[in-house]
Design an enzyme around this catalytic site. Structure first.
Site, PDB file in Angstrom:
ATOM      1  CG  ASP A   1      -1.869   1.186   1.424  1.00 48.75           C
ATOM      2  OD1 ASP A   1      -2.447   1.451   0.080  1.00 48.75           O
ATOM      3  OD2 ASP A   1      -2.047   1.849   2.220  1.00 48.75           O
ATOM      4  CG  LEU A   2       1.574   3.515  -3.592  1.00 50.74           C
ATOM      5  CD1 LEU A   2       1.511   4.433  -4.583  1.00 50.74           C
ATOM      6  CD2 LEU A   2       2.624   2.884  -3.615  1.00 50.74           C
TER       7      LEU A   2
ATOM      8  CG  ASP B   1      -3.291   3.892  -2.628  1.00 56.82           C
ATOM      9  OD1 ASP B   1      -4.189   3.076  -2.154  1.00 56.82           O
ATOM     10  OD2 ASP B   1      -2.858   4.699  -1.677  1.00 56.82           O
TER      11      ASP B   1
END
Ligand code: SF4
Ligand code: SF4
Length: 674
Positions: free
Chosen positions: A541-542, A584
């Protein structure tokens, strides 16, 4: 509405195994007849194949009623086009657009088999998603589509009602071509004339007079010894073909009207001005636009109807003339309007005379005349072997028989002119038919060809299954709105391939979609349990990605997502599975890694993404990410579901996030270390 059926063939070779609608049989002729490219077959072909295979037809009503088959041999079967018919059968506006001739239209029997499209020389048949129509303005009335259609779906109509009205008003003059005698055989010419008078026609003329009139004009051209090329223009089909497809040949067409039009003008001089001149025949008597000489066209079928309505069937008429029609003999001409003197001269080896039959010859004539600037002399070109060879007259196999009958009815030859002291303008100037030759947007044609693509050797496919013999012709028809890409099996196959690809790959980043993850993770886990190979799962996960989108816009956000996807792909092997989970978030399935390798790859990804920079006004921007790592050792017999493995990786990711991001957090031995 109908549905097509499939024909597929296996075992390439002279004898093929063919299946129709699920039943299978052997066919010795199938492979040799159709080769190995996609074909479209008519119901008759299906019927023949089925008969050849001794398949029962009863279970396949489509074969007899619908009869559209699309198949590829030794390749995947392509879904046939499904057509919901809304065939038009409208009369053309004679006054509005000046059409002279019969109206060819398609009725509700049409099954969109496209046999007519294949034979039409001027692309006058339009096939779109929901209808097949003949474009009246483009049709040159060659009649080739009529015998090509096995479904009796093509109607040929003249202006019968208008003709009835002219007869009722006692002002109908009828022009009959020589073919009429053949059509109404075994009635004699005398019986036919008696029948037409009995049906109410006030005057009857044979086209022989027109032949004599134009023969005089052709003789003047022939005797003008200048070295140049002239093309015979007595056939409206040839003239209209040139106007549509080869306008560069128009200056070379003999500037003389057709015999029927010449006769129409002659009759117009003789008769009261309110007479309506009716022409009965198998096609147009003249070139579209010539409205001054002939008022009404009807087909031979319609003339027969008129005679029946008047109870005047030709065979029931007296064999002697009841009323004398104008004299019928020949002086200058032969049937069709060429002068005898010219034909005699060419028989004694004139290099100035060429004879061509069939429209196919015209492009070569155009190349010789325009390209090579050759002076060919007189080119006697006709679409068929004379008018008796017109498809409307019957099968070509019977032509010799029709010629025999016409020869028996040939009028006697005389030394006296048939038409004397006549001052008439028989000149004709030809204009291109802009409706047909309207410039096709070449850029559009190129785009369509690009969509169809080429063979691995870079050549056009030219399968013919779209109804056109080459891809270029098909692309031009599509560009003109006369066809649709949905008729091209190659295009459909490419579309299908692309659609499958689109469903598997994320449009923005190019990595696999969630759908692939769903299927492949379950497969890999089951294999891992069976074979004892390990499996690693990275849930990514960004960190703080939303502010990047908010501050720099989605363009920058998308660049970052693409950059991250590249890093993920660079860090993994082709056997691993990189997916965009959504927004994302990404997931990577590592196939058969050891524990340390999974952690090392995760950390490498974290470092590389941290170093990734995307330029923005006044500097650059980057992101970090968090990764939760789950691991399945694959010890034989241990089982884990996709959901369990995903839940473990998700929990590890949660811890990594809680630690402030830019972190890799593993699950060790199935235990979450906090
Ligand atoms: S009209 Fe043309 S497309 Fe329709 S059934 Fe006849 S040949 Fe086939
Ligand atoms: S009559 Fe000839 S030109 Fe007209 S649609 Fe049929 S094949 Fe085409």
């Amino acid at each position: 509405m109908w549905t097509g059926c499939f024909v597929g063939a296996r075992n390439r070779g002279r004898a093929a195994t063919v299946s129709i609608g699920g039943e299978t049989g052997r066919c010795d002729r199938f492979d040799s007849e159709f080769g190995v490219k996609p074909v479209t077959a008519t119901s008759t072909t299906c019927y023949r194949i089925a008969k050849c295979l001794r398949l029962r037809l009863a279970p396949f009503p489509d074969l007899t009623s619908a009869g559209y088959v699309s198949c590829t041999l030794n390749r995947s079967v392509v879904e046939p086009l499904r057509v919901e018919h809304a065939c038009r059968s409208e009369r053309r506006n004679r006054d509005g657009i000046g059409i002279l001739g019969l109206n060819f239209s398609i009725n509700g029997n049409c099954t969109a088999c496209m046999a007519c499209v294949r034979v039409c020389p001027v692309e006058a048949i339009s096939v779109t998603h929901d209808e097949v129509t003949i474009v009246g303005d483009s049709c040159i009335e060659c009649g080739l589509c009529v015998p090509a259609c096995f479904h009796e779906a093509i109607d040929v109509q003249g202006e019968l009602d208008r003709c009835r009205a002219a007869i009722a008003a006692d002002r109908a003059a009828l022009i009959l071509p020589t073919e009429a005698i053949v059509y109404f055989y075994p009635a004699t010419p005398e019986q036919l004339i008696n029948a037409c008078f009995a049906a109410g026609f006030d005057r009857i003329y044979f086209e022989t007079v027109g032949d004599e009139l134009v023969a005089g004009e052709y003789l003047s051209l022939w005797r003008d010894n200048t070295r140049r090329s002239w093309l015979r223009s007595t056939s409206p089909i040839v003239v209209n073909y040139c106007r549509s497809k080869l306008p560069e040949l128009l200056p070379f067409l003999a500037p003389v009207v057709t015999p029927a039009v010449a006769l129409g003008r002659y009759v117009r001089q003789l008769e009261a001005s309110d007479f309506e001149i009716v022409y009965a025949g198998v096609g147009a008597p003249g070139v579209n636009g010539d409205q001054t000489s002939i008022d009404i066209c009807i087909s031979f079928d319609e003339l027969e109807t008129l005679l029946e309505e008047a109870n005047a069937a030709p065979l029931g008429q007296p064999e002697a003339m009841t009323r004398m029609p104008p004299d019928r003999h020949r002086h200058l001409s032969v049937a069709g309007g060429l002068p005898v003197a010219m034909l005699e001269e060419q028989k004694q080896s004139s290099l100035r005379f060429k004879k061509e039959r069939g429209l196919d010859a015209l492009p070569a004539v155009a190349r010789a005349v325009i390209g090579d600037e050759s002076a060919l002399g007189f080119v006697d070109v006709l679409p068929f072997d004379g008018n008796l060879g017109h498809p409307g007259m019957g099968p070509v196999e019977d032509l010799f028989w029709r010629k025999d009958i016409a020869a028996l009815a040939e009028p006697s030859r005389s030394n006296h002119p048939m038409v004397e002291h006549v001052q008439m303008d028989l000149n004709m100037r030809y204009n291109p038919r802009h409706d047909v030759i309207a410039d096709v947007d070449q850029e559009e044609v190129r785009r369509i060809l690009e969509k169809i693509g080429t063979t691995p050797e870079g050549k056009h496919w030219n399968t013919g299954s779209c109804g056109h013999s080459t891809c270029v012709e098909f692309a031009m028809a599509v560009a003109r709105g006369r066809s649709t890409l949905a008729l091209c099996p190659i295009y459909l196959a490419r579309q299908f391939e692309q659609a499958s690809k689109d469903a598997l790959h994320d449009g923005l980043t190019g990595v696999f979609t969630y759908r692939v993850l769903d299927e492949r993770l379950a497969e890999e886990l089951s294999r891992s349990s069976r074979t004892g190979t390990s499996l690693g799962l990275l849930f990514i996960d960004l960190d703080h990605f939303k502010p990047v989108n908010d501050n720099y816009g989605h363009g920058v956000g998308n660049q970052i997502l693409r950059g991250v996807a590249e890093v993920l792909e660079d860090a993994t092997r082709s056997t691993d599975i990189v997916c965009r989970y959504g927004g994302d978030e990404f997931v990577i399935v590592l196939v058969n890694p050891d524990r340390q390798a999974a952690d090392r790859i995760a950390d490498q990804i974290r470092t590389d993404v941290k170093a990734l920079r995307v330029p923005v006004p006044g500097g650059d921007v980057g992101v970090t990410l968090s990764i939760g790592v789950a691991y399945h050792s694959g010890v034989t017999g241990t089982k884990m579901t996709s959901e369990e493995l995903m839940a473990e990786a998700d929990a590890a990711l949660y811890v990594a996030k809680a630690q402030g991001g830019n972190t890799v957090h593993p699950i060790v031995g199935g235990e979450l270390v906090r």
